[in-house]
Design a protein around this motif. Structure first.
Motif, PDB file in Angstrom:
ATOM      1  N   CYS A  84       0.834  -1.191   0.000  1.00 33.16           N
ATOM      2  CA  CYS A  84       0.000   0.000   0.000  1.00 33.16           C
ATOM      3  C   CYS A  84       0.876   1.250   0.000  1.00 33.16           C
ATOM      4  CB  CYS A  84      -0.915  -0.006   1.223  1.00 33.16           C
ATOM      5  SG  CYS A  84      -0.034   0.236   2.794  1.00 33.16           S
ATOM      6  N   LEU A  85       0.234   2.400  -0.059  1.00 33.88           N
ATOM      7  CA  LEU A  85       0.951   3.673  -0.058  1.00 33.88           C
ATOM      8  C   LEU A  85       1.921   3.772   1.110  1.00 33.88           C
ATOM      9  CD1 LEU A  85       1.354   6.697  -0.849  1.00 33.88           C
ATOM     10  CD2 LEU A  85      -0.632   7.193   0.594  1.00 33.88           C
ATOM     11  N   ALA A  86       1.474   3.404   2.317  1.00 32.35           N
ATOM     12  CA  ALA A  86       2.305   3.567   3.512  1.00 32.35           C
ATOM     13  C   ALA A  86       3.405   2.518   3.587  1.00 32.35           C
ATOM     14  CB  ALA A  86       1.432   3.518   4.766  1.00 32.35           C
ATOM     15  N   CYS A  87       3.075   1.267   3.361  1.00 30.96           N
ATOM     16  CA  CYS A  87       4.081   0.205   3.452  1.00 30.96           C
ATOM     17  C   CYS A  87       5.093   0.289   2.320  1.00 30.96           C
ATOM     18  CB  CYS A  87       3.415  -1.163   3.472  1.00 30.96           C
ATOM     19  SG  CYS A  87       2.515  -1.515   5.011  1.00 30.96           S
ATOM     20  N   GLY A  88       4.703   0.911   1.212  1.00 31.26           N
ATOM     21  CA  GLY A  88       5.635   1.107   0.116  1.00 31.26           C
ATOM     22  C   GLY A  88       6.764   2.055   0.463  1.00 31.26           C
ATOM     23  N   LEU A  89       6.627   2.788   1.560  1.00 34.32           N
ATOM     24  CA  LEU A  89       7.682   3.698   2.007  1.00 34.32           C
ATOM     25  C   LEU A  89       8.723   2.995   2.873  1.00 34.32           C
ATOM     26  CD1 LEU A  89       5.449   6.756   3.010  1.00 34.32           C
ATOM     27  CD2 LEU A  89       6.688   6.411   0.854  1.00 34.32           C
ATOM     28  N   ASN A  90       8.466   1.747   3.248  1.00 37.69           N
ATOM     29  CA  ASN A  90       9.426   1.015   4.081  1.00 37.69           C
ATOM     30  C   ASN A  90      10.640   0.608   3.244  1.00 37.69           C
ATOM     31  OD1 ASN A  90       7.708   1.174   6.247  1.00 37.69           O
ATOM     32  ND2 ASN A  90       6.915  -0.908   6.033  1.00 37.69           N
ATOM     33  N   ARG A  91      11.809   0.968   3.734  1.00 30.88           N
ATOM     34  CA  ARG A  91      13.049   0.517   3.098  1.00 30.88           C
ATOM     35  C   ARG A  91      13.581  -0.716   3.814  1.00 30.88           C
ATOM     36  NH1 ARG A  91      18.523   4.126   2.320  1.00 30.88           N
ATOM     37  NH2 ARG A  91      18.810   3.485   4.501  1.00 30.88           N
ATOM     38  N   THR A  92      13.427  -0.756   5.142  1.00 26.34           N
ATOM     39  CA  THR A  92      13.886  -1.883   5.950  1.00 26.34           C
ATOM     40  C   THR A  92      12.857  -2.161   7.029  1.00 26.34           C
ATOM     41  OG1 THR A  92      16.161  -1.089   5.655  1.00 26.34           O
ATOM     42  CG2 THR A  92      15.796  -2.820   7.296  1.00 26.34           C
ATOM     43  N   ILE A  93      12.496  -3.431   7.189  1.00 24.68           N
ATOM     44  CA  ILE A  93      11.609  -3.826   8.280  1.00 24.68           C
ATOM     45  C   ILE A  93      12.393  -4.715   9.235  1.00 24.68           C
ATOM     46  CG2 ILE A  93       9.566  -3.667   6.807  1.00 24.68           C
ATOM     47  CD1 ILE A  93       9.538  -6.781   6.776  1.00 24.68           C
TER      48      ILE A  93
ATOM     49  N   ALA B 273      11.239   7.697   3.388  1.00 26.13           N
ATOM     50  CA  ALA B 273      11.387   6.256   3.534  1.00 26.13           C
ATOM     51  C   ALA B 273      11.654   5.940   5.001  1.00 26.13           C
ATOM     52  CB  ALA B 273      12.526   5.734   2.657  1.00 26.13           C
ATOM     53  N   PHE B 274      11.482   4.674   5.362  1.00 25.95           N
ATOM     54  CA  PHE B 274      11.606   4.265   6.755  1.00 25.95           C
ATOM     55  C   PHE B 274      12.482   3.028   6.885  1.00 25.95           C
ATOM     56  CE2 PHE B 274       7.726   6.624   6.322  1.00 25.95           C
ATOM     57  CZ  PHE B 274       7.658   7.404   7.477  1.00 25.95           C
ATOM     58  N   ASP B 275      13.414   3.081   7.831  1.00 22.46           N
ATOM     59  CA  ASP B 275      14.201   1.925   8.248  1.00 22.46           C
ATOM     60  C   ASP B 275      13.820   1.607   9.685  1.00 22.46           C
ATOM     61  OD1 ASP B 275      15.551   1.752   5.859  1.00 22.46           O
ATOM     62  OD2 ASP B 275      17.407   2.669   6.588  1.00 22.46           O
TER      63      ASP B 275
ATOM     64  N   VAL C 262      15.307   9.513   4.723  1.00 21.65           N
ATOM     65  CA  VAL C 262      15.141   8.220   5.394  1.00 21.65           C
ATOM     66  C   VAL C 262      15.027   8.433   6.905  1.00 21.65           C
ATOM     67  CG1 VAL C 262      16.124   5.939   5.804  1.00 21.65           C
ATOM     68  CG2 VAL C 262      16.441   7.064   3.574  1.00 21.65           C
ATOM     69  N   ILE C 263      13.925   7.975   7.456  1.00 22.19           N
ATOM     70  CA  ILE C 263      13.701   8.029   8.896  1.00 22.19           C
ATOM     71  C   ILE C 263      14.033   6.667   9.482  1.00 22.19           C
ATOM     72  CG2 ILE C 263      11.953   8.253  10.702  1.00 22.19           C
ATOM     73  CD1 ILE C 263      10.506  10.242   8.867  1.00 22.19           C
ATOM     74  N   THR C 264      15.019   6.638  10.354  1.00 19.00           N
ATOM     75  CA  THR C 264      15.433   5.403  11.016  1.00 19.00           C
ATOM     76  C   THR C 264      14.903   5.398  12.441  1.00 19.00           C
ATOM     77  OG1 THR C 264      17.459   5.286   9.697  1.00 19.00           O
ATOM     78  CG2 THR C 264      17.406   4.000  11.740  1.00 19.00           C
ATOM     79  N   VAL C 265      14.313   4.289  12.837  1.00 19.87           N
ATOM     80  CA  VAL C 265      13.817   4.140  14.203  1.00 19.87           C
ATOM     81  C   VAL C 265      14.332   2.829  14.765  1.00 19.87           C
ATOM     82  CG1 VAL C 265      11.793   3.985  15.706  1.00 19.87           C
ATOM     83  CG2 VAL C 265      11.718   5.456  13.687  1.00 19.87           C
ATOM     84  N   ASP C 266      14.970   2.900  15.921  1.00 15.35           N
ATOM     85  CA  ASP C 266      15.380   1.695  16.641  1.00 15.35           C
ATOM     86  C   ASP C 266      14.122   1.014  17.170  1.00 15.35           C
ATOM     87  OD1 ASP C 266      16.313  -0.238  18.419  1.00 15.35           O
ATOM     88  OD2 ASP C 266      17.930   1.034  19.178  1.00 15.35           O
ATOM     89  N   ILE C 267      13.918  -0.245  16.809  1.00 13.24           N
ATOM     90  CA  ILE C 267      12.660  -0.904  17.148  1.00 13.24           C
ATOM     91  C   ILE C 267      12.494  -1.128  18.649  1.00 13.24           C
ATOM     92  CG2 ILE C 267      12.594  -2.022  14.896  1.00 13.24           C
ATOM     93  CD1 ILE C 267      13.202  -4.679  16.315  1.00 13.24           C
ATOM     94  N   THR C 268      13.566  -0.949  19.439  1.00 13.14           N
ATOM     95  CA  THR C 268      13.376  -1.050  20.886  1.00 13.14           C
ATOM     96  C   THR C 268      12.475   0.064  21.400  1.00 13.14           C
ATOM     97  OG1 THR C 268      15.408   0.221  21.314  1.00 13.14           O
ATOM     98  CG2 THR C 268      15.605  -2.180  21.241  1.00 13.14           C
ATOM     99  N   GLU C 269      12.341   1.158  20.627  1.00 11.21           N
ATOM    100  CA  GLU C 269      11.424   2.233  21.007  1.00 11.21           C
ATOM    101  C   GLU C 269       9.977   1.747  21.022  1.00 11.21           C
ATOM    102  OE1 GLU C 269      11.598   5.299  22.042  1.00 11.21           O
ATOM    103  OE2 GLU C 269      13.702   5.818  21.796  1.00 11.21           O
ATOM    104  N   ALA C 270       9.704   0.642  20.331  1.00 16.54           N
ATOM    105  CA  ALA C 270       8.347   0.108  20.309  1.00 16.54           C
ATOM    106  C   ALA C 270       8.017  -0.668  21.584  1.00 16.54           C
ATOM    107  CB  ALA C 270       8.155  -0.796  19.094  1.00 16.54           C
ATOM    108  N   ASP C 271       9.024  -0.889  22.436  1.00 16.73           N
ATOM    109  CA  ASP C 271       8.822  -1.561  23.713  1.00 16.73           C
ATOM    110  C   ASP C 271       8.530  -0.502  24.773  1.00 16.73           C
ATOM    111  OD1 ASP C 271      10.370  -2.515  26.449  1.00 16.73           O
ATOM    112  OD2 ASP C 271       9.280  -4.134  25.455  1.00 16.73           O
TER     113      ASP C 271
END
Length: 352
Positions: free
Chosen positions: A83-92, A136-138, A151-160
């Motif tokens: 989709c429009l939003a997920c198409g912006l993901n560069r790294t999951i 884009a998002f990493d 490119v916006i990078t987010v450390d996934i530990t922030e999701a905890d």
């Protein structure tokens, strides 16, 4: 965020829903129309929107639907399965690692709300025509959260939640959220388009200061010596005082908070009226105010401030700390007005 209803039965559905709880139809979000729609299965894993006036073309869920991280739709036969939003993901995140799927799900929920707002503003997500990057998002582990060339990078530990609270206490931040992070980092991207590429640097410097000062040195000074003692009189947060770019990004995030918060409160007012807690509108009319199309920033702030007082009072009545404890001094009013002008200038431009 505005309220949504099932296009099949009229029952209320929410932005993250996959099913209408009343008629049991599948539902999905159509980003082209900013609308939740009810669906019936068609052929080859495609769906057809149902309800009066709904288009007859077939749609599909985003490919990330299979991971329970996305309920957005795309046209059947579209070149990309995303989709429009997920198409912006560069790294999951690496989904083989424990906890990564849950982290990704939380990140996507926050990112979808950001993309919803950017779409409501009609802001571009590709800066190529201005020789800037593409948004884009990493989403990765053990990374530094930040922005570089779109490119916006987010450390996934922030999701905890536990880790986020620890970081909040460590950095002395009274408010820290995934959506807040994404809004802040998106501000760096939009500075390059709305300010730098659009020829508004002089206006920016008159309000925020000269961004040409050494960025690395400014951040190092902030982390070593802390903010100026009177930062509360000039900035929305202590971190905003570190450098004009960070001041813009913090103010940008506040602006998105305000607009979406006011938009949501306006949409939810019907519940209070139905419960008899506030007088009904004259003639039963609904408010025609659209926070995303407000022509003046003071009309937004005039709605935001009493909303935050009410929210903070509710939190105190439940034994919690204030929901949102920031004070908006006059210099921040001027900064918000500048952000608002930049957004409105761009929104007023013809599409294309």
């Amino acid at each position: 965020m505005r309220n949504f209803t099932c296009t099949s039965c009229g029952n209320e559905v929410f932005f993250e829903n996959l099913t209408c709880l009343q008629c049991d139809h599948a539902v999905g979000f159509d980003p082209a129309r900013s609308k939740m729609v009810a669906l019936e299965a068609a052929e080859d894993s495609s769906w057809r929107a149902i309800g009066a006036g709904e288009p007859s073309g077939l749609v599909c869920y985003c490919d990330n639907y299979q991971y329970d991280v996305c309920n957005w739709l795309r046209p059947a036969g579209a070149p990309s399965g995303l989709c429009l939003a997920c198409g912006l993901n560069r790294t999951i995140p690496n989904l083989a690692e424990p906890g990564s799927l849950t982290a990704w799900r939380n990140l996507e929920l926050a990112k979808k709300r950001l993309i919803y707002s950017l779409s409501r503003f009609r802001l571009p997500m590709d800066g190529s025509k201005w020789n800037k990057g593409r948004l884009a998002f990493d989403f990765v582990r053990n990374a530094t959260t930040g922005h570089l060339n779109g490119v916006i990078t987010v450390d996934i530990t922030e999701a905890d939640t536990v880790e986020r609270v620890r970081q909040r206490e460590y950095f002395g931040e009274s408010y820290r959220s995934l959506l807040g992070h994404l809004r802040h980092e998106s501000g760096h991207f939009y500075w390059t388009i709305l300010v730098e590429a659009s020829g508004h640097l002089d206006g920016f410097r008159a309000v925020f200061g000269d961004e040409r000062q050494d960025y690395g040195a400014a951040l190092a000074n902030y982390h070593i010596n802390g903010p100026a003692v009177d930062w509360q009189n000039q900035f929305i947060t202590a971190y905003a005082s570190s450098h004009p770019w960070e001041d813009w990004a913090e103010t940008w995030a506040l602006y998105l908070h305000i607009v979406d918060g006011v938009d949501t409160a306006n949409a939810e007012a019907h519940r209070l009226r139905a419960a008899g807690m506030v007088p009904p509108a004259p003639g039963g009319a609904k408010s025609g105010f659209d926070a995303y199309r407000a022509t003046r920033v003071d009309t937004l702030i005039d709605r935001w401030l009493p909303l935050m007082v009410a929210m903070n009072s509710l939190c105190r009545s439940m034994g919690h700390e204030d929901f949102y404890s920031f004070v908006i001094p006059p210099p921040v009013d001027a900064k918000l007005a500048f952000v608002h002008r930049m957004v409105r200038k761009f929104a007023a431009q013809p599409a294309g």
